[in-house]
Design an enzyme around this catalytic site. Sequence first.
Site, PDB file in Angstrom:
ATOM      1  N   CYS A 229       0.841  -1.201   0.000  1.00 58.99           N
ATOM      2  CA  CYS A 229       0.000   0.000   0.000  1.00 58.99           C
ATOM      3  C   CYS A 229       0.874   1.248   0.000  1.00 58.99           C
ATOM      4  CB  CYS A 229      -0.911   0.012   1.222  1.00 58.99           C
ATOM      5  SG  CYS A 229      -2.142  -1.296   1.244  1.00 58.99           S
ATOM      6  N   ASP A 255      -2.486  -2.007  -3.425  1.00 57.00           N
ATOM      7  CA  ASP A 255      -3.268  -0.779  -3.586  1.00 57.00           C
ATOM      8  C   ASP A 255      -2.601   0.165  -4.579  1.00 57.00           C
ATOM      9  OD1 ASP A 255      -5.436   0.995  -2.824  1.00 57.00           O
ATOM     10  OD2 ASP A 255      -3.945   2.185  -1.737  1.00 57.00           O
ATOM     11  N   GLU A 260      -0.413   3.798 -13.179  1.00 55.29           N
ATOM     12  CA  GLU A 260      -1.759   4.133 -12.694  1.00 55.29           C
ATOM     13  C   GLU A 260      -2.336   5.241 -13.561  1.00 55.29           C
ATOM     14  OE1 GLU A 260      -1.703   5.015  -8.524  1.00 55.29           O
ATOM     15  OE2 GLU A 260      -0.872   3.074  -7.968  1.00 55.29           O
ATOM     16  N   HIS A 278      -5.720   2.443  -5.377  1.00 55.90           N
ATOM     17  CA  HIS A 278      -4.967   3.468  -4.646  1.00 55.90           C
ATOM     18  C   HIS A 278      -5.872   4.168  -3.620  1.00 55.90           C
ATOM     19  CE1 HIS A 278      -1.069   5.957  -5.096  1.00 55.90           C
ATOM     20  NE2 HIS A 278      -1.520   6.051  -3.861  1.00 55.90           N
ATOM     21  N   GLY A 280      -5.403   3.966  -0.270  1.00 52.00           N
ATOM     22  CA  GLY A 280      -4.752   4.062   1.029  1.00 52.00           C
ATOM     23  C   GLY A 280      -5.129   5.285   1.831  1.00 52.00           C
ATOM     24  N   ALA A 281      -5.266   6.420   1.148  1.00 53.08           N
ATOM     25  CA  ALA A 281      -5.589   7.667   1.846  1.00 53.08           C
ATOM     26  C   ALA A 281      -7.057   8.057   1.703  1.00 53.08           C
ATOM     27  CB  ALA A 281      -4.703   8.795   1.312  1.00 53.08           C
TER      28      ALA A 281
END
Length: 524
Positions: A229, A255, A260, A278, A280-281
């Site tokens: 991640c 992730d 990308e 993506h 993670g946040a």
Amino acid sequence: MPRVLIADKLSPAAVDIFRQRGVEADVKTGLSKDELLKIIGDYDGLAVRSATKADKDVIAAAGQLKVIGRAGIGVDNVDIPTATSKGIVVMNTPFGNSITTAEHAVAMMFALARQIPAADASTQAGKWEKNRFMGIELYAKTLGLIGAGNIGSIVADRANGLKMKVVAYDPFLSAERAVEIGVEKVELDELLTRADIITLHTPLTDKTRNILSAESLAKAKKGVLIVNCARGGLVDEAALRALLDSGHVGGAAFDVFVEEPATANVLFGAPNFIATPHLGASTLEAQENVALQVAEQMSDYLLTGAVTNALNSPSVSAEEAPKLKPFVALAERLGAFAGQMIDVEIKAVELAYEGEVAQLNTRPLTAAALAGVMRPILAEINMVSAPAAARERGVAVTESKLDDSPVFESLVRITVTTTMGKRSFAGTVVAGTPRIVEVKGMELDAPFSPTMLYVNNQDKPGFIGAVGALLSEAQVNIATFNLGRVAAGEDAICLIGVDQEPDDGLVGRIRTLPHVKEARILRF
């Protein structure tokens, strides 16, 4: 009023913070590169997430840009070397989404261990394949952390709560810190052979790219689970796919990907592989936190000079900024004095801090001094770009500190080593105003004027009158006149602050006066 362009979607609270602090904020998201290039020159700050690319073209077009703020950790979309060379501070918000990203990694571990995505899809398809999805417990398993910084340490804390054994590979992890966060520090090869689950929490650099290569993955324990991640590119995706297919790697959850948006990837469709886009946040709390932090950090820098979480400049807290301000001015002007006195190649610059200034954060002072020294040859340099410029040119930079100063409460001394030897200059701050107090080992006390005339001469009667007469004849008014000497009749200097710019002819005539060794114009 400073102006900031918010080029990616941020929480509306960020806009409120900018405006409450006295910074004009324009929200213009979804811009094409051409559209961004047309308007970026109007802004002092650029706030982005991951969509907007602050590449060399954008930075080149940003004539007045002072700061780029990334609402998040990764700054892959910002050309930091180019920003640094242009003197633009690049900030991120490394702590605003730390918990969220760590929790996502832990969630991925659980999802892998219990095959939750595949079990969910199977069950919702009307199957009841209870015997197909045999999972494993995380309890008592060994978790291998690659990277034990802020996020990695949070993952370690959660893993300890699950009663896992945690080993960590991180070249910057001290033995004391390892004990503090409850991990065993090991080398990478040992981690690979011991870990039941490996999770990555390190930036992508030349040294970490494919840190889990085909060779490394082959060393890992059979059936290992791998979670990434952090950053795409830390794991060799093709090698991982082969080992997932062979069963050597028991499962992986990613992730992040090399390319990308990852609309296609070699890992897609592999057995026991889990992918998220993506995320993670991607929690409400994290997005709010990073938006607020980047707005606060950028506002502080633009309004007070405080530098927080900068990737290419020394940090300066809001509390430090007012204390440092007069000394930054002194260091830059003293450096400018030194730089204008040097006509040959610079080999090294030494900064010595004595007295109260030695107790302060001196890194910004050193950066400011370097900017002053190098400005005569690099006109657009500033305290952000100066340290990098010095490194690129092989200029050695050192600092020294003494708690006491024999004469002054604080003293800053710059010693420049050139191919011709060394020259030293010293200054202090009096009532908030920078002053130069030593040149060529001779004491004096002079304020910095915008334009100054420096003359090195032999101390003989009539010199002051002769210089004054030439200045009067040229209609150049004397604002300040300060003298220093070794002894009567020996080496002496004078620093003359003038209201008008002396022309080359006037300086040439001063050089022809008896006993004059050197004369030059200095500008500050």
